[in-house]
Motif scaffolding. Sequence first.
Motif, PDB file in Angstrom:
ATOM      1  N   LYS A  25      61.297 -11.109   4.832  1.00  8.47           N
ATOM      2  CA  LYS A  25      61.759 -12.440   4.408  1.00  8.47           C
ATOM      3  C   LYS A  25      60.581 -13.362   4.119  1.00  8.47           C
ATOM      4  CE  LYS A  25      64.642 -16.310   5.845  1.00  8.47           C
ATOM      5  NZ  LYS A  25      65.477 -16.899   6.930  1.00  8.47           N
ATOM      6  N   GLU A  26      59.625 -13.417   5.035  1.00  7.34           N
ATOM      7  CA  GLU A  26      58.454 -14.282   4.833  1.00  7.34           C
ATOM      8  C   GLU A  26      57.634 -13.804   3.633  1.00  7.34           C
ATOM      9  OE1 GLU A  26      56.120 -14.949   8.327  1.00  7.34           O
ATOM     10  OE2 GLU A  26      57.901 -15.003   9.610  1.00  7.34           O
ATOM     11  N   PHE A  27      57.546 -12.455   3.520  1.00  6.68           N
ATOM     12  CA  PHE A  27      56.773 -11.890   2.415  1.00  6.68           C
ATOM     13  C   PHE A  27      57.378 -12.294   1.075  1.00  6.68           C
ATOM     14  CE2 PHE A  27      55.316  -8.811  -0.610  1.00  6.68           C
ATOM     15  CZ  PHE A  27      54.035  -8.490  -0.223  1.00  6.68           C
ATOM     16  N   ASN A  28      58.690 -12.146   0.985  1.00  5.97           N
ATOM     17  CA  ASN A  28      59.363 -12.483  -0.277  1.00  5.97           C
ATOM     18  C   ASN A  28      59.255 -13.980  -0.587  1.00  5.97           C
ATOM     19  OD1 ASN A  28      60.128  -9.838  -0.787  1.00  5.97           O
ATOM     20  ND2 ASN A  28      62.050 -10.041   0.370  1.00  5.97           N
ATOM     21  N   GLU A  29      59.344 -14.784   0.468  1.00  5.75           N
ATOM     22  CA  GLU A  29      59.233 -16.235   0.245  1.00  5.75           C
ATOM     23  C   GLU A  29      57.842 -16.595  -0.290  1.00  5.75           C
ATOM     24  OE1 GLU A  29      60.178 -18.085   3.922  1.00  5.75           O
ATOM     25  OE2 GLU A  29      62.366 -17.869   3.679  1.00  5.75           O
ATOM     26  N   LEU A  30      56.801 -16.047   0.380  1.00 11.15           N
ATOM     27  CA  LEU A  30      55.421 -16.322  -0.071  1.00 11.15           C
ATOM     28  C   LEU A  30      55.179 -15.774  -1.479  1.00 11.15           C
ATOM     29  CD1 LEU A  30      53.400 -15.578   3.208  1.00 11.15           C
ATOM     30  CD2 LEU A  30      53.604 -17.802   2.043  1.00 11.15           C
ATOM     31  N   SER A  31      55.663 -14.560  -1.719  1.00 10.85           N
ATOM     32  CA  SER A  31      55.487 -13.942  -3.036  1.00 10.85           C
ATOM     33  C   SER A  31      56.184 -14.769  -4.116  1.00 10.85           C
ATOM     34  CB  SER A  31      56.038 -12.515  -3.008  1.00 10.85           C
ATOM     35  OG  SER A  31      55.854 -11.896  -4.268  1.00 10.85           O
ATOM     36  N   GLY A  32      57.379 -15.236  -3.795  1.00  9.22           N
ATOM     37  CA  GLY A  32      58.103 -16.070  -4.753  1.00  9.22           C
ATOM     38  C   GLY A  32      57.375 -17.379  -5.019  1.00  9.22           C
ATOM     39  N   GLU A  33      56.816 -17.959  -3.935  1.00  9.38           N
ATOM     40  CA  GLU A  33      56.066 -19.215  -4.091  1.00  9.38           C
ATOM     41  C   GLU A  33      54.819 -19.015  -4.964  1.00  9.38           C
ATOM     42  OE1 GLU A  33      55.330 -20.424  -0.128  1.00  9.38           O
ATOM     43  OE2 GLU A  33      57.397 -21.126   0.235  1.00  9.38           O
ATOM     44  N   ILE A  34      54.163 -17.837  -4.773  1.00 10.83           N
ATOM     45  CA  ILE A  34      52.990 -17.532  -5.596  1.00 10.83           C
ATOM     46  C   ILE A  34      53.387 -17.422  -7.068  1.00 10.83           C
ATOM     47  CG2 ILE A  34      51.278 -15.750  -6.131  1.00 10.83           C
ATOM     48  CD1 ILE A  34      51.113 -15.205  -3.108  1.00 10.83           C
ATOM     49  N   ASP A  35      54.480 -16.704  -7.338  1.00  8.65           N
ATOM     50  CA  ASP A  35      54.957 -16.561  -8.722  1.00  8.65           C
ATOM     51  C   ASP A  35      55.285 -17.931  -9.322  1.00  8.65           C
ATOM     52  OD1 ASP A  35      54.698 -13.838  -8.610  1.00  8.65           O
ATOM     53  OD2 ASP A  35      56.794 -13.481  -8.019  1.00  8.65           O
ATOM     54  N   GLU A  36      55.928 -18.752  -8.503  1.00  7.87           N
ATOM     55  CA  GLU A  36      56.304 -20.085  -8.971  1.00  7.87           C
ATOM     56  C   GLU A  36      55.058 -20.933  -9.281  1.00  7.87           C
ATOM     57  OE1 GLU A  36      58.835 -23.969  -7.405  1.00  7.87           O
ATOM     58  OE2 GLU A  36      59.083 -22.025  -6.416  1.00  7.87           O
ATOM     59  N   LEU A  37      54.044 -20.838  -8.378  1.00  6.08           N
ATOM     60  CA  LEU A  37      52.797 -21.578  -8.603  1.00  6.08           C
ATOM     61  C   LEU A  37      52.069 -21.082  -9.853  1.00  6.08           C
ATOM     62  CD1 LEU A  37      51.488 -21.814  -4.911  1.00  6.08           C
ATOM     63  CD2 LEU A  37      52.242 -23.730  -6.345  1.00  6.08           C
ATOM     64  N   GLU A  38      52.084 -19.763 -10.069  1.00  4.84           N
ATOM     65  CA  GLU A  38      51.426 -19.201 -11.254  1.00  4.84           C
ATOM     66  C   GLU A  38      52.125 -19.664 -12.535  1.00  4.84           C
ATOM     67  OE1 GLU A  38      51.480 -15.030 -10.437  1.00  4.84           O
ATOM     68  OE2 GLU A  38      49.500 -15.057  -9.462  1.00  4.84           O
ATOM     69  N   GLU A  39      53.458 -19.752 -12.480  1.00  4.73           N
ATOM     70  CA  GLU A  39      54.199 -20.257 -13.638  1.00  4.73           C
ATOM     71  C   GLU A  39      53.834 -21.726 -13.910  1.00  4.73           C
ATOM     72  OE1 GLU A  39      58.315 -19.638 -12.978  1.00  4.73           O
ATOM     73  OE2 GLU A  39      58.201 -17.441 -13.148  1.00  4.73           O
ATOM     74  N   LYS A  40      53.689 -22.487 -12.804  1.00 11.42           N
ATOM     75  CA  LYS A  40      53.295 -23.888 -12.957  1.00 11.42           C
ATOM     76  C   LYS A  40      51.891 -24.011 -13.563  1.00 11.42           C
ATOM     77  CE  LYS A  40      56.130 -25.951  -9.299  1.00 11.42           C
ATOM     78  NZ  LYS A  40      56.120 -26.695  -8.003  1.00 11.42           N
ATOM     79  N   ILE A  41      50.999 -23.133 -13.097  1.00 15.88           N
ATOM     80  CA  ILE A  41      49.642 -23.148 -13.646  1.00 15.88           C
ATOM     81  C   ILE A  41      49.664 -22.836 -15.142  1.00 15.88           C
ATOM     82  CG2 ILE A  41      47.451 -21.877 -13.690  1.00 15.88           C
ATOM     83  CD1 ILE A  41      47.563 -21.724 -10.685  1.00 15.88           C
ATOM     84  N   GLN A  42      50.441 -21.828 -15.505  1.00 11.92           N
ATOM     85  CA  GLN A  42      50.534 -21.465 -16.925  1.00 11.92           C
ATOM     86  C   GLN A  42      51.096 -22.616 -17.754  1.00 11.92           C
ATOM     87  OE1 GLN A  42      52.778 -17.891 -17.658  1.00 11.92           O
ATOM     88  NE2 GLN A  42      52.538 -18.040 -19.895  1.00 11.92           N
TER      89      GLN A  42
END
Length: 569
Positions: A79-96
């Motif tokens: 659960k924590e892994f998926n949450e962090l991974s999702g947050e990373i993906d979301e941050l990368e999309e924001k960066i893009q």
Amino acid sequence: MSILIKKLLPPQISKYIWFQGETLNELLDIHNGISFKNAVNFISYMGYYDNNIQIVNGLIDKVEKSLRREKRKHTTKAKEFNELSGEIDELEEKIQSNQEELDNLFLELQQVQDVIEKIDRRLDDIPEYEGLMNDQKLLEAEYKSISSQIEESNKNIGNTFAKHWILFETGDLLSQGYEKLRTYQKWYQQNRNDNPTGLPYNIPDPKYLLEMLEQKQCYVCGEEFNDESEAYKHIQERYKKATDVMNRFKEKDKEELEIFGKVSELLSNNSAILSKIDDIQLNIMNHLKKNERLNERKQDIQNRLNEIKDEITALQEKHGNHLDNQKKEREKFNYNIEEKEEITGRIKIKESKISSLQEQIQQKKKALDKLPTKGKRTYKEDNILKYLTLLQEVYNQTKKAEFEKLITKIEDRANEILLQIAQVNKVINGKIHIDRKKYTIRLVDLDNPTDKRDSNTGHNTLMKMCVINAIVLISYEYKDKSYPFIADAPTSDLDDGTTKLYYKFLNEKFKQSIIMSKDLFIFRNNRNEVDTKSLKEEFGFKNVYHIEKHGATSELTESNSYSHLNKII
């Protein structure tokens, strides 16, 4: 033509060795570091570093995602892994998304900067344009005044001829005539009858005889008498006789007296008339000399008006109809400066936001790495990432060091070129400096190194040309290749001496160079000519052609004419 250019010139470098003077700002904006860095990347090997860094960054991103997928399979805290991974993906999309906005802001900034540069060039040229317009107005007024003076002078010459032409060169003849008149006057004075009464000179004049009769007293002996006396009758007879003789004499001598009067009148004016005769030729010569001076000045004015007209036309072709309102241009300039500052502020905010997002990603990745997995596991991706990260650092550091060396070399070479070209113009006592942080370019005043030099359009143009030529020449050295340098009107903002020295530099430094220019013309003999003697003897140009329009025998148009190269050197 475009196919031929692609075959002859590599696409990455072609726009820097084949360009028009009007596109110089697109190639290099001295106030925009990105513009300079792009120019260096285009023409040097620095682009290879960027490509490799981009490849490494892409590999790191792919390996990190692969590592994340593998760890997701073995994590004990899914659960924590998926949450962090999702947050990373979301941050990368924001960066893009933010990076795309940042790129658009840089494009917008470049467009505003281009507008500012164009207005700045116009503002530099507006005083010259207004000065030319004012000079034109003053010269046209003087031309009109001189034309009126010439017309008046011609009228005066006409009047002089009309009134006095018959007397021209008659001085000797009139002098002889006056001499004869004086002879007549002398004869008349000698032979005139001073005593027409026939009375002795001791006898009183008839008017005194009349007074004696009225007073009844003789003025000769003093004797008094009356109306009946013999003395009265004698004086009365003498008065009658004298009066009759005088009247007869006056009647008889009337015509001769009139002639004598006319002669006397003519002789009284002889000095003035002879003086006028002497002045006739002098007056005419003075009028002619004055006309000559006026016509010479009139021609000088016409020549200068032609030059001013050409200069005004050149400025109008360069700037369109933007030169007539300095206030409006200044308002547009200030507005775009404010726009630039506003966009620059947004860029800083956007860069700060991207940096913050990248920092958050790194924190999330560290947190993700700390999550436990089932058993002790090693992942090949970890080793790959170590090597890729090291390679990334090596590329970045090497590029930074090499870029610094290249900047210094470009700066030194550009200053060598500037010194060679600007030697004719002692006003430019400066040195090109490239800012190592912002990569902007400015001209340092060597007379006042601590002050910012107020460089004009000509200085900026010369700086850009020196920097571009330095980059191209250094690129030739690194790549061991020589391409032809081709430019259309690169020197329109430079003075005549600097223009010729710049072309001399190109002639000496480039194995092949083709320059198309109107800046070598001089106005002479009421038309534009190329100073071939100067170009050949002083600057050593070996091949100069004049592009001429040929075609129809009647009026030439775009459809019935063609260009012809006429070799003049």
